[in-house]
Design a protein around this motif. Sequence first.
Motif, short mmCIF file in Angstrom:
data_model
loop_
_atom_site.label_atom_id
_atom_site.label_comp_id
_atom_site.label_asym_id
_atom_site.label_seq_id
_atom_site.Cartn_x
_atom_site.Cartn_y
_atom_site.Cartn_z
N ALA A 240 -24.65 45.58 -29.51
CA ALA A 240 -23.36 46.28 -29.39
C ALA A 240 -23.54 47.72 -28.95
O ALA A 240 -22.76 48.23 -28.13
N ASP A 241 -24.54 48.41 -29.49
CA ASP A 241 -24.74 49.81 -29.12
C ASP A 241 -25.06 49.95 -27.63
O ASP A 241 -24.56 50.85 -26.96
N THR A 242 -25.90 49.06 -27.12
CA THR A 242 -26.26 49.10 -25.70
C THR A 242 -25.03 48.84 -24.83
O THR A 242 -24.80 49.52 -23.83
N ASN A 243 -24.22 47.85 -25.23
CA ASN A 243 -23.02 47.53 -24.46
C ASN A 243 -22.02 48.69 -24.48
O ASN A 243 -21.45 49.05 -23.45
N ASN A 244 -21.82 49.28 -25.64
CA ASN A 244 -20.88 50.40 -25.74
C ASN A 244 -21.37 51.60 -24.94
O ASN A 244 -20.56 52.31 -24.33
N ALA B 46 -16.56 40.89 -9.61
CA ALA B 46 -16.18 40.08 -10.76
C ALA B 46 -16.31 40.85 -12.07
O ALA B 46 -16.11 40.28 -13.14
N GLY B 47 -16.64 42.13 -11.98
CA GLY B 47 -16.70 42.95 -13.18
C GLY B 47 -18.08 42.96 -13.82
O GLY B 47 -19.09 42.67 -13.18
N ALA B 48 -18.11 43.29 -15.10
CA ALA B 48 -19.38 43.41 -15.81
C ALA B 48 -20.11 42.07 -15.87
O ALA B 48 -19.49 41.00 -15.91
N ASP B 49 -21.43 42.13 -15.88
CA ASP B 49 -22.28 40.95 -15.97
C ASP B 49 -22.21 40.43 -17.42
O ASP B 49 -22.80 41.03 -18.32
N VAL B 50 -21.49 39.34 -17.62
CA VAL B 50 -21.28 38.82 -18.97
C VAL B 50 -22.60 38.40 -19.61
O VAL B 50 -22.82 38.61 -20.81
N LYS B 51 -23.49 37.81 -18.83
CA LYS B 51 -24.79 37.40 -19.37
C LYS B 51 -25.54 38.60 -19.92
O LYS B 51 -26.16 38.54 -20.98
N ASN B 52 -25.48 39.70 -19.20
CA ASN B 52 -26.15 40.92 -19.64
C ASN B 52 -25.53 41.44 -20.94
O ASN B 52 -26.23 41.87 -21.86
N PHE B 53 -24.19 41.39 -21.02
CA PHE B 53 -23.50 41.78 -22.26
C PHE B 53 -23.94 40.89 -23.42
O PHE B 53 -24.23 41.38 -24.52
N ALA B 54 -23.98 39.59 -23.20
CA ALA B 54 -24.28 38.64 -24.27
C ALA B 54 -25.70 38.82 -24.80
O ALA B 54 -25.97 38.57 -25.99
N GLU B 55 -26.60 39.26 -23.93
CA GLU B 55 -28.01 39.40 -24.33
C GLU B 55 -28.32 40.79 -24.89
O GLU B 55 -29.44 41.03 -25.36
#
Length: 257
Positions: free
Chosen positions: A72-76, A60-69
């Motif tokens: 921006a620098d960590t996600n990028n 299902a791709g990237a863990d959206v909950k992890n992205f939301a928490e």
Amino acid sequence: MAVTATTEDRIGYITLDRPPANSYDRTFIEELGAATDQLDSDDDVRVIVVRSSSEKFFSAGADVKNFAESDADTNNDMVRLAHRVFDRFGAIDKLTIAAINGHALGGGYEIALACDVRIAAEGRYRIGLPEVTLGLLPGTGGTQRLPRLIGRGRALLLMTTGTSVTPDEAARLGMVDRLVPAEELTDHVREVASTIARGAPLAIAATKRAVHRGVDRPLAEGLQIELDELAPLFGSEDGAEGMAAFLEKRSPEYQGR
């Protein structure tokens, strides 16, 4: 572990196993990279299959909950890591096959897009890049690989509406390369991989390089790449073995030399 690497009859298998949906986080991506490197460095492995242990999801791709928490620098940073890992599928000499048995969405479909070949099971699941519905874009290769696969207009229409499609529609559009009955997927992928594994590894690697290096260049440049890749094969032991076997009406025994 969420991702494991195993081998069987010269086929390397990368198995995605992070219930319930194989959604990935940084650790998952790191393990995917390690599994790819492990199988690429194994001289006994001739072809690599990426598959899922789930009956419903390829990924299902990237863990959206992890992205939301995360900030921006960590996600990028994680997305840049995913780029490096996914790029390995096309960069290594061994052919990579995605065996899609269930939902392949967002970054999950981008894993399949990064592979050289996509074989999918028939079914009622969905395939697509819906990131725009989250206010994002397909950021692990989707905006570049999907247009190259199915054309700019079709890709843009799918990505900007966030539309996912059935396996049948995905096959019609060219999003997957082959569609087989669900109960036959495992055996069919194994048969395809076994055929490749029995083939001439130098020639297969050269073919993959010629396609990847040349397909987006002007035709004249691509044809020169083709000639450059072909020339060493005439002087290889495998080349001599293949032609001798043909003339002697027997099966060749390739050694990768």
